[in-house]
Structure formats: C-alpha cells, structure tokens
Design a protein around this motif. Structure first.
Motif, PDB file in Angstrom:
ATOM      1  N   SER A 161      36.971  42.905  26.796  1.00 23.49           N
ATOM      2  CA  SER A 161      36.811  42.270  25.496  1.00 23.49           C
ATOM      3  C   SER A 161      36.392  40.820  25.689  1.00 23.49           C
ATOM      4  N   ILE A 162      36.058  40.179  24.613  1.00 24.28           N
ATOM      5  CA  ILE A 162      35.491  38.829  24.648  1.00 24.28           C
ATOM      6  C   ILE A 162      36.406  37.867  25.410  1.00 24.28           C
ATOM      7  N   LEU A 163      35.817  37.134  26.381  1.00 24.09           N
ATOM      8  CA  LEU A 163      36.561  36.173  27.191  1.00 24.09           C
ATOM      9  C   LEU A 163      36.243  34.748  26.753  1.00 24.09           C
ATOM     10  N   GLU A 164      37.138  33.844  27.104  1.00 20.34           N
ATOM     11  CA  GLU A 164      36.914  32.435  26.794  1.00 20.34           C
ATOM     12  C   GLU A 164      35.818  31.857  27.686  1.00 20.34           C
ATOM     13  N   GLU A 165      35.251  30.739  27.257  1.00 21.64           N
ATOM     14  CA  GLU A 165      34.191  30.093  28.014  1.00 21.64           C
ATOM     15  C   GLU A 165      34.715  29.595  29.354  1.00 21.64           C
ATOM     16  N   GLY A 166      33.927  29.790  30.415  1.00 21.44           N
ATOM     17  CA  GLY A 166      34.314  29.313  31.738  1.00 21.44           C
ATOM     18  C   GLY A 166      33.712  30.158  32.836  1.00 21.44           C
ATOM     19  N   ASP A 167      34.019  29.798  34.092  1.00 22.81           N
ATOM     20  CA  ASP A 167      33.566  30.536  35.273  1.00 22.81           C
ATOM     21  C   ASP A 167      34.677  31.470  35.727  1.00 22.81           C
ATOM     22  N   TYR A 168      34.304  32.714  36.078  1.00 22.76           N
ATOM     23  CA  TYR A 168      35.276  33.732  36.438  1.00 22.76           C
ATOM     24  C   TYR A 168      34.957  34.301  37.814  1.00 22.76           C
ATOM     25  N   ASN A 169      36.008  34.677  38.555  1.00 25.48           N
ATOM     26  CA  ASN A 169      35.880  35.425  39.801  1.00 25.48           C
ATOM     27  C   ASN A 169      36.338  36.856  39.536  1.00 25.48           C
ATOM     28  N   TYR A 170      35.720  37.791  40.218  1.00 30.03           N
ATOM     29  CA  TYR A 170      36.171  39.175  40.073  1.00 30.03           C
ATOM     30  C   TYR A 170      36.309  39.828  41.446  1.00 30.03           C
ATOM     31  N   THR A 171      37.251  40.745  41.527  1.00 31.93           N
ATOM     32  CA  THR A 171      37.468  41.554  42.728  1.00 31.93           C
ATOM     33  C   THR A 171      37.430  43.015  42.324  1.00 31.93           C
ATOM     34  N   ALA A 172      36.530  43.773  42.924  1.00 35.32           N
ATOM     35  CA  ALA A 172      36.397  45.199  42.614  1.00 35.32           C
ATOM     36  C   ALA A 172      36.906  46.013  43.795  1.00 35.32           C
ATOM     37  N   ARG A 173      37.814  46.927  43.510  1.00 37.27           N
ATOM     38  CA  ARG A 173      38.361  47.818  44.544  1.00 37.27           C
ATOM     39  C   ARG A 173      38.007  49.262  44.188  1.00 37.27           C
ATOM     40  N   VAL A 174      37.420  49.955  45.176  1.00 38.21           N
ATOM     41  CA  VAL A 174      36.991  51.333  44.974  1.00 38.21           C
ATOM     42  C   VAL A 174      37.746  52.220  45.955  1.00 38.21           C
ATOM     43  N   ALA A 175      38.424  53.220  45.412  1.00 40.41           N
ATOM     44  CA  ALA A 175      39.218  54.119  46.241  1.00 40.41           C
ATOM     45  C   ALA A 175      38.876  55.560  45.900  1.00 40.41           C
ATOM     46  N   VAL A 176      38.978  56.422  46.897  1.00 38.07           N
ATOM     47  CA  VAL A 176      38.835  57.862  46.712  1.00 38.07           C
ATOM     48  C   VAL A 176      40.115  58.496  47.231  1.00 38.07           C
ATOM     49  N   GLY A 177      40.893  59.064  46.319  1.00 34.61           N
ATOM     50  CA  GLY A 177      42.227  59.528  46.701  1.00 34.61           C
ATOM     51  C   GLY A 177      43.102  58.335  47.032  1.00 34.61           C
ATOM     52  N   ASN A 178      43.711  58.351  48.198  1.00 33.86           N
ATOM     53  CA  ASN A 178      44.538  57.228  48.648  1.00 33.86           C
ATOM     54  C   ASN A 178      43.805  56.316  49.626  1.00 33.86           C
ATOM     55  N   LYS A 179      42.495  56.562  49.814  1.00 31.69           N
ATOM     56  CA  LYS A 179      41.723  55.798  50.787  1.00 31.69           C
ATOM     57  C   LYS A 179      40.902  54.726  50.086  1.00 31.69           C
ATOM     58  N   LEU A 180      41.053  53.468  50.526  1.00 27.34           N
ATOM     59  CA  LEU A 180      40.253  52.367  49.993  1.00 27.34           C
ATOM     60  C   LEU A 180      38.860  52.449  50.594  1.00 27.34           C
ATOM     61  N   LEU A 181      37.851  52.654  49.742  1.00 26.10           N
ATOM     62  CA  LEU A 181      36.485  52.823  50.214  1.00 26.10           C
ATOM     63  C   LEU A 181      35.776  51.482  50.387  1.00 26.10           C
ATOM     64  N   ALA A 182      35.994  50.553  49.463  1.00 23.18           N
ATOM     65  CA  ALA A 182      35.316  49.255  49.538  1.00 23.18           C
ATOM     66  C   ALA A 182      36.020  48.253  48.638  1.00 23.18           C
ATOM     67  N   GLU A 183      35.798  46.982  48.954  1.00 22.39           N
ATOM     68  CA  GLU A 183      36.304  45.889  48.121  1.00 22.39           C
ATOM     69  C   GLU A 183      35.204  44.837  48.033  1.00 22.39           C
ATOM     70  N   GLN A 184      34.845  44.455  46.819  1.00 20.14           N
ATOM     71  CA  GLN A 184      33.765  43.501  46.619  1.00 20.14           C
ATOM     72  C   GLN A 184      34.234  42.365  45.725  1.00 20.14           C
TER      73      GLN A 184
END
Length: 717
Positions: free
Chosen positions: A601-624
């Motif tokens: 939803s709509i965020l306030e003005e500013g700079d943001y960092n994001y961390t994306a975690r992708v898993a398949v089952g219980n295995k972490l496939l990637a983190e960006q």
C-alpha cells in the motif's frame, strides 16, 4: 406504476378455440362417470382437466410476459476538481485551495439545477456524491486531465450525464491530450481556470539527463536544465550529491524574464551497482515554492569496460564503419579478427574468444572461412557468449547453419539476389532498450528517416522465443519479413541484423535528421544489452520502477527458475521493505510460468531498502537486496502558471464555456440554458418467457396429478 404486457405467437381466435375445445372435451369426459359421482366433484374434475389442457396448449404458443417500469432521472453534471499538489500553491491571486473551495461551494449554493457528482482527480479519480472543502487534500504527484475527462462517462457513472465542470490550472503532467477525450464525451465541458498567467518568481529543476549505464572510473556527464522566472541578477548554486557527499557544483547568475539554462555537471563513480544521485538548487527569497528545487535519478554502475571481438569474413565498408562506431564509445574495448581470404587474418587479436564479453560478426562466415575457425566461434557461442550478427552478400549460409543454435532465426532458404529495403520499427518497440536512441531528435523518428540498406533473398523462420524489433519496408509497403531480431533464453542473448550496407546510414542520412549517429548509438545500445547479465540470474526480485509517487502502490515483480532455467511455480517469495525503524513485509503471489507479483500500500516519501528471500520448501534458494524511492517528483511544480490556452480550447471545442474563478456567476444560468440539460424518462423492460419457467411446468403437472388423485379416491378408472 409498472405496466404488464402479455404476448403470444398464436392468434387470439386460436387461443379462444383451444379454451372452448378443452372445456368441451372435459365436459364430455365427465358427462357420464363410472361409478357415478356428485355434481360438485364432477365440476372440479372437469375444471382441472380444462385448465391443464388449456395451459399446455398455451405454452405451445411461447407466451411472453413483459414488465415495464418508467422512471424520470434528473440531469447530472459531473464536477472534476484538480486534487494535485500544484493546486496548493499560493500565487499573486491568492491561495488556490481557498479560492477553489469557496468558489465551488458558493456556485452550487445558487440553486444550480440537476444532480451533481464530484470527482477529485490527480493520477486517478475519487468519486463522491457530495463536496466538502476538507476532501481537497491537494497531494497528488501528477495531473492527468485526459483520464479524468474520459472517466466522466465510465461504466459506473449516472446515465443522464449532460454536462461537466472542470476546475484546474490546466497543467497536465502526463503525455495524453485531454482535448481528444473531451471531444469524445459528446457533452459540453465548462471550465474554471485556477491560478495566474503572469510571471511568477520561481527557480526550478526542469530536467536531468545522464547515462543509464556507466562504468567505474569513468567521468559521467550530467546535464541539468534549470528554469527561472521573476528574478534578475541573483545567483543560485546547483549541487550534485551522492547522499550527503557533494560530487560537483556550479553557480548560475539568473537573467531577467523566463529563462532556461543547461548546466553541465559530472561525477566519477567509485563503486558498482544501482546508485541514486540527487541534484539540488539553492532557494531564493520570495520563491513560489522550493519543492521543485530538487530532483533524483538512478544510474547503474558496472565494473569495467566491455571487451568486444569484431569477427569479419573479409574487409569492407561495413566492417570499417562498424569498427569506427564501436571505437567511438569510450566504454568499449574492441579487437578485430578480419579474414584475408586465405584462412589468415589482417590483425588477429591475441588470446581466446572466451576472453571477450561479446562477439560482433560482420559478414561471417564467408566462403573462405575455415571449418576450424567456425568451430571455435560456435564453441564460444554455445558456451553462452552473446553475439550480434550482421549479414552481408558474402555470407556462406551453408556454413552459417553451424552457428544457428545461437542465433534468433532459422534459415529456410537463401539466394544471392539482393534488393534495397528500409527498416520499419513497430511503435510497440518505441521503448525497447536497443531501439530507443538517446540523442536528438527522438529515436523513433530517426529510424523512420534512415536511407535503405541491402538485403539478400533470404527466407528465415523466427524462433519462438525471439522478438522482432524491426520489419522490412519496401517503398511504402511494410512487410512481415523480419529485419532485426533479438533473443534472450536461459541467459544467452543474441541479435541479428538481416541486412548490410549500414555505412549508408552514416553517409546518406538526410542532413539535420540525426540519422548519421544512428549506427553509433545502435551498436552501443546493442553491446550494452548483450553484455548485461541480469537475465542469467535464476532468481530476480525487483520493484517495477526505481521511483514511485506518494499516491501509488509500490509494485514488485519476480522470476524464479531452477538451475536448468525451468520455472519454479511453488516458491515462497517474501520481501521486507525498510526505512529507518519502519518495516513492511510483502509476500509475492505466483502468476504462472515462474513469475510472481505483489504490491505494498501507499508508502511515505523517502528512500527504502528491500530484502527479498526466495525459498522452496525449507531450502533458501536466494536472497537479494536493493533500493527504491517514494516521492521526490517535482512534475507538479515544473509549470505553475495557469494554462489558460488549453482550458479555453477544451471548453470551446465541446460547446462549453471558460470562466475565471472571480467571474463564474453566470455558470448556473448557462447550465440551465443548455437544450439537453433536462430530465429524461428511463424505460426499463423485463421479459419473462413463461414456457421456459420451471414452476409453470410444475403447475401443469400438479393440475393433472390433482385430477388423478380425486379420480382414484372416487373409484374411477
């Protein structure tokens, strides 16, 4: 009151005859009964049979019952109120918000006839049946007048919309033209202009132009266009920042009147990755607003220069011009392998083809190219080396089939016959990274003005995963035959230009058309696209854009593949967005073929960092990880004066009238004098197909069942 209408396919005489026949038959059957029964029961049984027979016959005529209702709907006027940030400015005429609120309220206090519907618009439209000054937030980051006008008659609008009233400063910040949409409405649009047309005291950043992609250690030019009005002799400072670090600065002395200035800045990136930079303009006393004194942009910084191997089947004009164009790009390091015709090379580059980031094949392979060297090139391409292939008359298409697996097309047949053809770029490719040239005039226009080049009679089949960037045009006839193809599959990229004589683009382009620079820009953009390796990642999660407005949701997209680049459908994709102590979590939903989508939803003005975690089952496939920004747009403040010309034109073309806020007392009378601004009767009709209704069939069955029941109780057969 509703009206009922009954219709039947059969003539009325036949219906009456059927009724009489049913009654006669029933009375004949029950005239004498065994055993004898009482007369009341006899009458009941005869009536049941008569009713059942008549109703059955009636349904054969497909009876139709229509229910007609009539309502009177008052005329509706749609009021569109500009809710963007520019409407919150205070100009010499006063506070715009206060003027709009009081003007609209007082106008409708004067017994404006008809029903009103209010729409507050910026990038979208929020509808309401009533108006209050508090509803005007004036916080929209854009103004889309065309969309607002188009939505006057959307599917949810009242039917009897006979007029519209637009209240705005007339400064649309999107590309669409509101005049066309207004004419399409077919109703008069009255317009109230808000603001001042006089010269306002303001300085602002209009535009920032720089490279989308650059390299560590290279000087990156940044051209900033600033504007000023109402100032003379004052000095302002323009800063280029990376966070809190000042990278460059310039002082500008302002001149009288409305002026624009192009200020050159530069910086040298020291680290790799997508980086955000900001240009800032110092504020002056009595300035209209300081919100347009700042602008941000993103640049992708790569590690080093791109190493390109130019492989040619023989010397020629195309080879010379292509080599010179690539050498003019300071971010490209080029080595040439040009065959001499006897298996030797004029200037063979040392090292292996694997040492290069990209191969450019010009007229390769030729009839004299050795099988060993073709195998060497094929090995490099099969290992994933990106390639740009430019054909020529001397290409040996039999030998070219060895390289076919890495190219975006399959050869069907070939001939030595040649012809001249233009390159036709579809409008859908206007924003393609390869086709959108960066110089002036706009790239799409320059493609259309290029002279023709040569093609051989070559029939090819486009591979399913390839994209046609340009087709063949002969004179004024655009063919479906591909001219320029691209392909990106499992991290392997290729481009193919199915023509030759590109030196003509350089030497024969019309003077002043910008065509003489197309070859240089096309080759630079092609090499950049080929050598950008983001597509090779098994997992890629990123925001839809790097900058969002404060009025829109932040959208994320993702692609998830396994090691063989087959899509993964059941991955868990979670994104955590952070700014200071503020944290938001988002789970992307699968949309098929390994793709995932989601939005915050709509965020306030500013700079943001994001961390994306992708898993398949219980295995972490990637983190960006990555960054994006919300707000910081100054589009609403690039033009702050009233655009009276546009608003007057819009009103005139639709049969409406233009008003200033201070002189709109005549609007109620103008509205009442409209010939079509009248109530209208709406007729609603609902039809019931009686022969197709289950309960009528049940009534017939029940009638005969009741007759049978009474007969059995009376001991009759």
């Amino acid at each position: 009151m509703p009206e009922f209408h009954f219709s039947l396919l059969l003539p009325v005489v036949l219906v009456l005859l059927a009724a009489c026949s049913a009654a006669a038959l029933s009375w004949f059957v029950y005239r004498v009964t065994v055993p004898p029964i009482a007369k009341p029961l006899k009458y009941i049984l005869a009536s049941l049979r008569t009713f059942g027979l008549f109703l059955t016959f009636l349904l054969l005529g497909e009876p139709l019952l229509s229910l007609v209702t009539r309502t009177v709907e008052p005329p509706v006027i749609t009021v569109l109120l500009d809710n963007s940030k520019s409407m919150a400015l205070n100009d010499p005429k006063g506070k715009r918000k206060q003027e709009v609120s009081s003007g609209v309220q007082s106008m409708f206090d004067k017994q404006v006839s008809g029903k009103r519907r209010y729409g507050l618009f910026a990038g979208d439209v929020r509808w309401s049946e009533s108006f209050s000054p508090d509803s005007l937030k004036l916080d929209g980051d854009m103004t889309d007048i065309a969309f607002a006008v188009k939505s006057v008659k959307d599917k949810e609008s009242p039917q009897n919309v006979q007029a519209a009233l637009l209240v705005s400063d007339g400064n649309s910040t999107v590309d669409s033209n509101p005049l066309y949409e207004a004419e399409e409405l077919g109703i008069p649009v009255f317009v109230v202009g808000v603001g001042d047309t006089s010269e306002l005291k303001d300085v602002l950043i209009r535009k920032t132009l720089t490279n989308d992609i650059t390299y560590i250690g290279n000087t990156v030019p940044v051209t900033v266009t600033i504007g000023s009005s109402g100032f003379e002799g004052q000095r302002v400072e323009l800063l280029l920042r990376d966070g809190s670090t000042v990278l460059d600065r310039k002082m500008v002395t302002l001149e009288k009147g409305i002026r624009d200035y192009e200020i050159p800045l530069s910086f040298v990136p020291a680290k790799e990755g997508l980086q955000k930079f900001t240009v800032e303009l110092s504020q002056l006393p009595d300035e209209l607003t300081e919100k347009n004194n700042r602008s941000s942009f993103f640049t992708k910084v790569l590690k080093s220069k791109m190493r390109v191997a130019l492989v040619a089947g023989g010397p020629g004009q195309d080879v010379a011009f292509i080599r010179r164009a690539l050498e003019s790009d300071k971010n490209i390091e080029i080595k040439a392998l040009v065959e001499r015709g006897n298996g030797q090379f004029y200037d063979r580059a040392s090292g292996s083809l694997e040492d290069f980031d990209c191969l450019v094949l010009v007229g390769f392979p030729s009839r004299t190219t050795s099988g060993g060297f073709i195998s060497t090139v094929a090995g490099a391409l099969n290992s994933g080396k990106p390639v740009l292939s430019i054909l020529s008359r001397g290409v040996d298409f039999g030998k070219l089939r060895v390289l076919e697996t890495a190219l975006p097309f399959t050869i069907m047949s070939s001939s030595a016959d040649e012809f001249q053809a233009f390159m036709a770029v579809p409008e859908a490719q206007r924003t393609n990274a390869i086709m959108k040239l960066t110089g002036k005039p706009e790239g799409f226009e320059r493609w259309a003005k290029l002279p023709p080049i040569f093609k051989t009679q070559l029939s090819v089949r486009t591979k399913p995963e390839s994209e046609v960037l340009a087709t063949t045009r002969i004179q004024n006839t655009v063919m479906s035959e591909p001219f320029l193809l691209s392909r990106s599959l499992n991290g392997k990229k290729s481009l193919a230009l199915l023509g030759y004589g590109v030196w003509r683009w350089k030497l024969l382009a019309d003077a002043g058309s910008g065509g003489e620079m197309v070859l240089d820009e096309f080759l630079s953009a092609s090499v950049r696209w080929l050598t950008t390796r983001e597509g090779e990642k098994q997992v890629r999660i990123q925001p839809a854009r790097q900058m969002f407005s404060t009025q829109e949701a932040v959208e994320f997209t993702g692609q998830v593949y396994d090691q063989s680049f087959q899509p993964i459908e059941n991955a868990q994709v979670n994104v955590i967005v952070q700014r200071g102590r503020q944290s938001n979590e988002l789970t992307l939903s699968p949309v098929g073929n390994g793709r995932y989508e989601g939005s915050l939803s709509i965020l306030e003005e500013g700079d943001y960092n994001y961390t994306a975690r992708v898993a398949v089952g219980n295995k972490l496939l990637a983190e960006q990880r990555g960054t994006f920004s919300v707000g910081g747009f100054n589009a609403e403040f690039l033009e702050t004066r009233l655009n009276r010309t546009l608003l007057q034109t819009l009103a005139t073309r639709t049969g409406g009238k233009y008003y200033e806020l201070a002189s709109m007392d005549s609007f109620p009378d103008d509205l009442r004098n409209l010939a079509n601004f009248q109530p209208r009767e709406l007729v609603h009709s609902r039809e019931m197909q009686l022969w197709n209704i289950a309960w009528i069939l049940g009534l017939i069955v029940s009638t005969f069942a009741a007759e049978w029941f009474l007969r059995k109780r009376s001991g009759m057969l």
